[in-house]
Design a protein around this motif. Structure first.
Motif, PDB file in Angstrom:
ATOM      1  N   GLY A 103       0.806  -1.210   0.000  1.00 33.87           N
ATOM      2  CA  GLY A 103       0.000   0.000   0.000  1.00 33.87           C
ATOM      3  C   GLY A 103       0.836   1.256   0.000  1.00 33.87           C
ATOM      4  N   ARG A 104       1.805   1.336   0.907  1.00 35.06           N
ATOM      5  CA  ARG A 104       2.598   2.565   1.046  1.00 35.06           C
ATOM      6  C   ARG A 104       3.579   2.771  -0.109  1.00 35.06           C
ATOM      7  NH1 ARG A 104       2.320   0.902   6.609  1.00 35.06           N
ATOM      8  NH2 ARG A 104       1.315   2.515   7.873  1.00 35.06           N
ATOM      9  N   ASP A 161      -0.024 -14.827 -11.093  1.00 36.61           N
ATOM     10  CA  ASP A 161       1.230 -15.582 -11.091  1.00 36.61           C
ATOM     11  C   ASP A 161       2.303 -14.931 -10.216  1.00 36.61           C
ATOM     12  OD1 ASP A 161       1.532 -13.385 -12.673  1.00 36.61           O
ATOM     13  OD2 ASP A 161       2.531 -14.415 -14.337  1.00 36.61           O
ATOM     14  N   ASN A 162       1.903 -14.046  -9.336  1.00 32.79           N
ATOM     15  CA  ASN A 162       2.863 -13.409  -8.430  1.00 32.79           C
ATOM     16  C   ASN A 162       3.499 -14.451  -7.502  1.00 32.79           C
ATOM     17  OD1 ASN A 162       4.017 -10.954  -7.130  1.00 32.79           O
ATOM     18  ND2 ASN A 162       2.821 -11.672  -5.384  1.00 32.79           N
ATOM     19  N   ARG A 163       4.779 -14.301  -7.228  1.00 32.67           N
ATOM     20  CA  ARG A 163       5.491 -15.226  -6.346  1.00 32.67           C
ATOM     21  C   ARG A 163       6.216 -14.489  -5.242  1.00 32.67           C
ATOM     22  NH1 ARG A 163       6.261 -20.485  -7.711  1.00 32.67           N
ATOM     23  NH2 ARG A 163       5.526 -21.119  -9.776  1.00 32.67           N
ATOM     24  N   ARG A 164       6.531 -15.216  -4.195  1.00 35.75           N
ATOM     25  CA  ARG A 164       7.384 -14.677  -3.146  1.00 35.75           C
ATOM     26  C   ARG A 164       8.845 -14.818  -3.581  1.00 35.75           C
ATOM     27  NH1 ARG A 164       4.055 -13.374   0.720  1.00 35.75           N
ATOM     28  NH2 ARG A 164       2.197 -14.640   1.131  1.00 35.75           N
ATOM     29  N   GLU A 226       6.230  -3.675   5.831  1.00 34.32           N
ATOM     30  CA  GLU A 226       7.152  -2.637   5.395  1.00 34.32           C
ATOM     31  C   GLU A 226       8.404  -2.614   6.263  1.00 34.32           C
ATOM     32  OE1 GLU A 226       7.292   2.138   4.354  1.00 34.32           O
ATOM     33  OE2 GLU A 226       5.749   1.361   5.705  1.00 34.32           O
ATOM     34  N   VAL A 227       8.272  -2.953   7.534  1.00 36.49           N
ATOM     35  CA  VAL A 227       9.432  -2.963   8.424  1.00 36.49           C
ATOM     36  C   VAL A 227      10.417  -4.053   7.994  1.00 36.49           C
ATOM     37  CG1 VAL A 227      10.191  -3.432  10.787  1.00 36.49           C
ATOM     38  CG2 VAL A 227       8.232  -1.945  10.383  1.00 36.49           C
ATOM     39  N   THR A 228       9.929  -5.261   7.729  1.00 34.33           N
ATOM     40  CA  THR A 228      10.838  -6.324   7.279  1.00 34.33           C
ATOM     41  C   THR A 228      11.500  -5.934   5.961  1.00 34.33           C
ATOM     42  OG1 THR A 228       9.017  -7.527   6.210  1.00 34.33           O
ATOM     43  CG2 THR A 228       9.560  -8.131   8.472  1.00 34.33           C
ATOM     44  N   HIS A 229      10.753  -5.274   5.090  1.00 31.50           N
ATOM     45  CA  HIS A 229      11.302  -4.787   3.824  1.00 31.50           C
ATOM     46  C   HIS A 229      12.473  -3.843   4.084  1.00 31.50           C
ATOM     47  CE1 HIS A 229      10.229  -2.827  -0.348  1.00 31.50           C
ATOM     48  NE2 HIS A 229      11.510  -3.129  -0.239  1.00 31.50           N
ATOM     49  N   ARG A 230      12.299  -2.894   4.990  1.00 31.57           N
ATOM     50  CA  ARG A 230      13.365  -1.930   5.290  1.00 31.57           C
ATOM     51  C   ARG A 230      14.570  -2.617   5.917  1.00 31.57           C
ATOM     52  NH1 ARG A 230      10.660   3.672   7.611  1.00 31.57           N
ATOM     53  NH2 ARG A 230       9.202   4.023   5.899  1.00 31.57           N
ATOM     54  N   TRP A 231      14.317  -3.608   6.784  1.00 27.94           N
ATOM     55  CA  TRP A 231      15.435  -4.348   7.373  1.00 27.94           C
ATOM     56  C   TRP A 231      16.252  -5.049   6.284  1.00 27.94           C
ATOM     57  CZ3 TRP A 231      12.194  -6.976  11.800  1.00 27.94           C
ATOM     58  CH2 TRP A 231      12.066  -6.086  12.874  1.00 27.94           C
ATOM     59  N   GLY A 232      15.546  -5.625   5.325  1.00 30.11           N
ATOM     60  CA  GLY A 232      16.249  -6.296   4.229  1.00 30.11           C
ATOM     61  C   GLY A 232      17.089  -5.328   3.421  1.00 30.11           C
ATOM     62  N   LEU A 233      16.529  -4.177   3.092  1.00 38.51           N
ATOM     63  CA  LEU A 233      17.271  -3.170   2.337  1.00 38.51           C
ATOM     64  C   LEU A 233      18.498  -2.684   3.109  1.00 38.51           C
ATOM     65  CD1 LEU A 233      14.315  -1.010   0.945  1.00 38.51           C
ATOM     66  CD2 LEU A 233      15.862  -2.444  -0.399  1.00 38.51           C
ATOM     67  N   ALA A 244       5.588  -8.337  -5.944  1.00 31.52           N
ATOM     68  CA  ALA A 244       4.880  -7.074  -6.150  1.00 31.52           C
ATOM     69  C   ALA A 244       5.392  -5.993  -5.212  1.00 31.52           C
ATOM     70  CB  ALA A 244       3.378  -7.276  -5.951  1.00 31.52           C
ATOM     71  N   ASP A 245       5.832  -6.377  -4.012  1.00 32.60           N
ATOM     72  CA  ASP A 245       6.343  -5.413  -3.035  1.00 32.60           C
ATOM     73  C   ASP A 245       7.727  -4.883  -3.407  1.00 32.60           C
ATOM     74  OD1 ASP A 245       4.069  -5.916  -1.578  1.00 32.60           O
ATOM     75  OD2 ASP A 245       5.069  -7.040   0.014  1.00 32.60           O
ATOM     76  N   ILE A 246       8.539  -5.715  -4.031  1.00 31.33           N
ATOM     77  CA  ILE A 246       9.964  -5.395  -4.160  1.00 31.33           C
ATOM     78  C   ILE A 246      10.450  -5.352  -5.604  1.00 31.33           C
ATOM     79  CG2 ILE A 246      10.520  -6.356  -1.888  1.00 31.33           C
ATOM     80  CD1 ILE A 246      11.520  -8.870  -3.394  1.00 31.33           C
ATOM     81  N   ALA A 247       9.551  -5.329  -6.580  1.00 30.87           N
ATOM     82  CA  ALA A 247       9.954  -5.361  -7.988  1.00 30.87           C
ATOM     83  C   ALA A 247      10.922  -4.230  -8.314  1.00 30.87           C
ATOM     84  CB  ALA A 247       8.715  -5.288  -8.883  1.00 30.87           C
TER      85      ALA A 247
END
Length: 298
Positions: A103-104, A161-164, A226-233, A244-247
């Motif tokens: 969303g964000r 067909d979105n995947r993790r 979003e927090v886990t996403h930022r930790w990964g980055l 879809a989140d990280i394309a």
């Protein structure tokens, strides 16, 4: 004579849980919201709420009147929409629920563009990783991942067909090395997402010989995607995110796909409680999002 604004404030008070919350939605004071409901009670000659100094709940008459109040508001909204459609316009309130990260970081600018195309739409956006009860909450549609457990819901595919993707920052890979096989994730710091009380620490991959589920561990867990996403980055560990989140991060090299094409399916859909909610606005939003996702993600 019953005023439609009073009926709307009554319904919003029920949904929001208090006069003050309903007042905030309408930009009025709590006293004005309370007065509106009291005025409706006088017109109906009933008590719609049982009030005390500490709590408020619907009375028996309030319970009986509520579905009729909702139907009244829905009928007026449908009439307004019908007239607008006759003029080739899409108007009205669109209540949408979306996941936190998607969303964000992906949908928010797209929804800006959608409203620019359809200025008659008023958007009410709920951003949360908690799964909303579409039968109870006033939501027209929700963007959701995965296969639906509730067969009564109406799902319209957005990205089937979105995947993790198991991924990490280039810095993390340089310091810890890239796992050669999903089994190697057991030796890596994996950053997990928790929903409710369930930690998603079992990651499934589609290998040539069949699916494989790995129990992972790590030193960080969050209930916000979003927090886990930022930790990964930031290079703190490996994350397992929807493509879809990280394309954009994959395309720009900010994240590295560790096992291309092996992540489990995570279809993305636009979900509604029933077909009556598939309004022209919801249908147009579906087509809009499908086009953007196909262009920018798939």
């Amino acid at each position: 004579m019953i005023r439609l604004d009073d009926v709307q404030l009554f319904v919003q008070t029920v949904d929001a849980g208090s006069f003050s919350a309903a007042a905030r939605l309408n930009g009025v004071t709590p006293a004005m919201a309370s007065n509106a409901v009291q005025r409706l009670e006088r017109e109906l000659n009933v008590r719609l709420f049982v009030r005390s100094t500490r709590s408020m709940r619907l009375s028996d008459d309030g319970e009986r009147y509520l579905p009729h109040a909702r139907a009244m508001l829905a009928s007026v909204a449908e009439g307004t929409r019908s007239l607008a459609e006759g003029r080739g316009e899409i108007t009205g309130l669109l209540r949408l629920a979306v996941p936190s990260d998607l969303g964000r970081n992906v949908l928010l600018p797209w929804l800006d563009a959608f409203q620019a195309e359809h200025p008659g739409i008023t958007l009410q956006l709920r951003v949360s990783d908690r799964t909303a009860d579409l039968h109870r909450h006033p939501i027209d549609a929700a963007v959701r991942y995965g296969v639906l457990e509730d067969s009564s819901l109406v799902a319209q595919p957005l990205l089937p067909d979105n995947r993790r993707v198991a991924c990490a920052s280039p810095d993390y890979v340089a310091r810890h090395g890239a796992p050669a096989h999903p089994d190697d994730l057991r030796e890596h710091n994996c950053l997990c997402f928790v929903l409710g009380e369930l930690v998603h620490d079992r990651w499934t991959f589609a290998l040539p010989q069949g699916s494989c589920t790995i129990k992972v561990t790590g030193n960080r867990v969050s209930d916000d995607g979003e927090v886990t996403h930022r930790w990964g980055l930031a290079g703190h560990g490996v994350i397992y995110k929807s493509r879809a989140d990280i394309a954009h991060d994959l395309a720009t090299g900010r994240l590295v796909d560790l096992f291309p094409g092996l992540g489990e399916l995570a279809p993305l859909s636009l979900v509604s409680a029933h077909r009556t909610q598939l309004t022209p606005a919801v249908q147009r939003l579906k087509e809009f999002l499908r086009e953007r996702l196909a262009r920018d993600v798939a």
